[in-house]
Scaffold this motif. Structure first.
Motif, PDB file in Angstrom:
ATOM      1  N   GLU A   1       0.811  -1.213   0.000  1.00 37.26           N
ATOM      2  CA  GLU A   1       0.000   0.000   0.000  1.00 37.26           C
ATOM      3  C   GLU A   1       0.854   1.277   0.000  1.00 37.26           C
ATOM      4  OE1 GLU A   1      -3.434  -0.254   2.393  1.00 37.26           O
ATOM      5  OE2 GLU A   1      -3.657   1.930   2.497  1.00 37.26           O
ATOM      6  N   ASP A   2       1.869   1.260   0.849  1.00 42.00           N
ATOM      7  CA  ASP A   2       2.724   2.420   1.002  1.00 42.00           C
ATOM      8  C   ASP A   2       3.441   2.768  -0.312  1.00 42.00           C
ATOM      9  OD1 ASP A   2       3.718   4.319   2.740  1.00 42.00           O
ATOM     10  OD2 ASP A   2       5.603   3.202   2.986  1.00 42.00           O
TER      11      ASP A   2
ATOM     12  N   LYS B   1       3.077   6.030  -2.966  1.00 38.66           N
ATOM     13  CA  LYS B   1       4.183   6.885  -3.403  1.00 38.66           C
ATOM     14  C   LYS B   1       4.265   6.911  -4.932  1.00 38.66           C
ATOM     15  CE  LYS B   1       7.109   6.007   0.622  1.00 38.66           C
ATOM     16  NZ  LYS B   1       8.097   5.016   1.083  1.00 38.66           N
ATOM     17  N   TRP B   2       4.056   5.748  -5.537  1.00 39.58           N
ATOM     18  CA  TRP B   2       4.138   5.622  -7.003  1.00 39.58           C
ATOM     19  C   TRP B   2       3.091   6.479  -7.699  1.00 39.58           C
ATOM     20  CZ3 TRP B   2       7.455   3.793 -10.501  1.00 39.58           C
ATOM     21  CH2 TRP B   2       7.018   3.383 -11.745  1.00 39.58           C
ATOM     22  N   ILE B   3       1.834   6.377  -7.234  1.00 40.51           N
ATOM     23  CA  ILE B   3       0.778   7.116  -7.944  1.00 40.51           C
ATOM     24  C   ILE B   3       0.788   8.601  -7.597  1.00 40.51           C
ATOM     25  CG2 ILE B   3      -0.727   5.132  -8.357  1.00 40.51           C
ATOM     26  CD1 ILE B   3      -2.411   5.912  -5.982  1.00 40.51           C
ATOM     27  N   SER B   4       1.444   8.957  -6.501  1.00 34.95           N
ATOM     28  CA  SER B   4       1.490  10.392  -6.207  1.00 34.95           C
ATOM     29  C   SER B   4       2.672  11.066  -6.911  1.00 34.95           C
ATOM     30  CB  SER B   4       1.487  10.661  -4.709  1.00 34.95           C
ATOM     31  OG  SER B   4       2.528   9.983  -4.086  1.00 34.95           O
TER      32      SER B   4
ATOM     33  N   ASP C   1       7.828   9.189 -10.968  1.00 34.95           N
ATOM     34  CA  ASP C   1       9.208   9.468 -11.388  1.00 34.95           C
ATOM     35  C   ASP C   1      10.062  10.087 -10.279  1.00 34.95           C
ATOM     36  OD1 ASP C   1       7.469  11.556 -11.694  1.00 34.95           O
ATOM     37  OD2 ASP C   1       8.128  12.125 -13.700  1.00 34.95           O
ATOM     38  N   ALA C   2       9.400  10.586  -9.245  1.00 38.15           N
ATOM     39  CA  ALA C   2      10.173  11.036  -8.079  1.00 38.15           C
ATOM     40  C   ALA C   2      10.489   9.835  -7.192  1.00 38.15           C
ATOM     41  CB  ALA C   2       9.387  12.079  -7.293  1.00 38.15           C
ATOM     42  N   PHE C   3       9.551   8.904  -7.135  1.00 38.22           N
ATOM     43  CA  PHE C   3       9.726   7.709  -6.304  1.00 38.22           C
ATOM     44  C   PHE C   3      10.790   6.781  -6.902  1.00 38.22           C
ATOM     45  CE2 PHE C   3       7.768   3.462  -4.914  1.00 38.22           C
ATOM     46  CZ  PHE C   3       8.420   3.475  -3.681  1.00 38.22           C
ATOM     47  N   ILE C   4      10.700   6.521  -8.209  1.00 36.18           N
ATOM     48  CA  ILE C   4      11.722   5.705  -8.881  1.00 36.18           C
ATOM     49  C   ILE C   4      12.229   6.486 -10.101  1.00 36.18           C
ATOM     50  CG2 ILE C   4      12.270   3.491  -9.996  1.00 36.18           C
ATOM     51  CD1 ILE C   4      10.067   2.167  -8.417  1.00 36.18           C
ATOM     52  N   PRO C   5      13.231   7.344  -9.883  1.00 31.86           N
ATOM     53  CA  PRO C   5      13.762   8.135 -10.995  1.00 31.86           C
ATOM     54  C   PRO C   5      14.293   7.209 -12.091  1.00 31.86           C
ATOM     55  CG  PRO C   5      14.620   8.924  -8.879  1.00 31.86           C
ATOM     56  CD  PRO C   5      13.912   7.627  -8.608  1.00 31.86           C
ATOM     57  N   GLY C   6      13.974   7.552 -13.331  1.00 31.31           N
ATOM     58  CA  GLY C   6      14.450   6.728 -14.454  1.00 31.31           C
ATOM     59  C   GLY C   6      13.386   5.760 -14.954  1.00 31.31           C
TER      60      GLY C   6
ATOM     61  N   VAL D   1       2.670  10.389 -13.384  1.00 28.92           N
ATOM     62  CA  VAL D   1       1.314  10.502 -12.837  1.00 28.92           C
ATOM     63  C   VAL D   1       1.421  11.175 -11.471  1.00 28.92           C
ATOM     64  CG1 VAL D   1       0.230   8.533 -14.017  1.00 28.92           C
ATOM     65  CG2 VAL D   1       1.337   8.170 -11.814  1.00 28.92           C
ATOM     66  N   ALA D   2       0.420  11.931 -11.136  1.00 27.32           N
ATOM     67  CA  ALA D   2       0.421  12.621  -9.845  1.00 27.32           C
ATOM     68  C   ALA D   2      -0.998  12.668  -9.302  1.00 27.32           C
ATOM     69  CB  ALA D   2       0.991  14.023 -10.001  1.00 27.32           C
ATOM     70  N   ILE D   3      -1.360  11.631  -8.564  1.00 27.31           N
ATOM     71  CA  ILE D   3      -2.672  11.624  -7.923  1.00 27.31           C
ATOM     72  C   ILE D   3      -2.419  11.957  -6.455  1.00 27.31           C
ATOM     73  CG2 ILE D   3      -4.677  10.189  -7.329  1.00 27.31           C
ATOM     74  CD1 ILE D   3      -4.065   8.585  -9.899  1.00 27.31           C
ATOM     75  N   THR D   4      -2.758  13.179  -6.097  1.00 29.16           N
ATOM     76  CA  THR D   4      -2.381  13.638  -4.758  1.00 29.16           C
ATOM     77  C   THR D   4      -3.558  13.626  -3.788  1.00 29.16           C
ATOM     78  OG1 THR D   4      -2.670  15.871  -5.605  1.00 29.16           O
ATOM     79  CG2 THR D   4      -0.426  15.059  -5.495  1.00 29.16           C
ATOM     80  N   ASP D   5      -4.759  13.533  -4.325  1.00 24.34           N
ATOM     81  CA  ASP D   5      -5.951  13.518  -3.474  1.00 24.34           C
ATOM     82  C   ASP D   5      -6.028  12.184  -2.737  1.00 24.34           C
ATOM     83  OD1 ASP D   5      -8.707  14.779  -2.941  1.00 24.34           O
ATOM     84  OD2 ASP D   5      -9.173  12.739  -3.579  1.00 24.34           O
TER      85      ASP D   5
END
Ligand code: HEC
Length: 127
Positions: free
Chosen positions: A86-87, A91-94, A97-102, A108-112
């Motif tokens: 879950e964790d 991080k991935w959907i929020s 590319d910041a979570f796993i650069p490259g 994608v950026a789902i922040t809600d």
């Protein structure tokens, strides 16, 4: 004669059906426009084990990253050493590319938080 024809028809029908199913998938929307998975469906097939532009997400919950056979992952994802719990999914959907650069996956950026929960519940249920 009839039996032989049936025997020949069987596999052909099966092939036609599976083709039809994936085509139907591409043409129809499996989830409503407002469902967060709508943003993922263009690249991730909900067809049992088929890889599309992205790897299949069936069974993704609890799976090690980068391990679907016959999918050409980026080195970044393959070497991430993470498990899709879950964790990590959050991080991935929020911000993948910041979570796993490259990563090769488009940003994608789902922040809600409510949307994230809805999407994670959906991914958990893909078995
Ligand atoms: C533009 C196409 C595209 C979109 C849109 C997309 N993905 Fe992906 N996804 C990919 C690709 C390509 C990869 C492989 C990334 C890599 O190897 O770096 C991937 C990988 C993943 C993985 C890792 C799977 C594994 O087996 O390790 C998850 C989880 C994932 N995507 C979830 C999602 C979710 C959830 C969404 C919607 C919010 C989404 N993706 C939207 C293309 C896409």
């Amino acid at each position: 004669m009839k039996l032989l024809a049936l025997r020949l028809m069987g596999p052909m029908l099966a092939a036609a059906c599976s083709l039809g199913a994936s085509q139907a998938f591409a043409e129809t929307k499996p989830v409503s426009d407002s469902h967060p998975f709508h943003q993922c469906a263009s690249c991730h097939s909900l067809d049992t084990s088929a890889n599309a532009f992205g790897p299949t997400l069936i069974g993704v919950y609890g799976r090690s990253a980068g391990t679907v056979p016959r999918f050409a992952y980026s080195e970044a994802v393959q070497k991430s050493g993470i498990v899709w719990n879950e964790d990590n999914l959050r991080k991935w959907i929020s911000g993948n590319d910041a979570f796993i650069p490259g990563t090769r996956m488009r940003h994608v950026a789902i922040t809600d938080k409510a949307k994230q929960d809805e999407l994670i519940d959906f991914l958990k249920a893909l078995k």
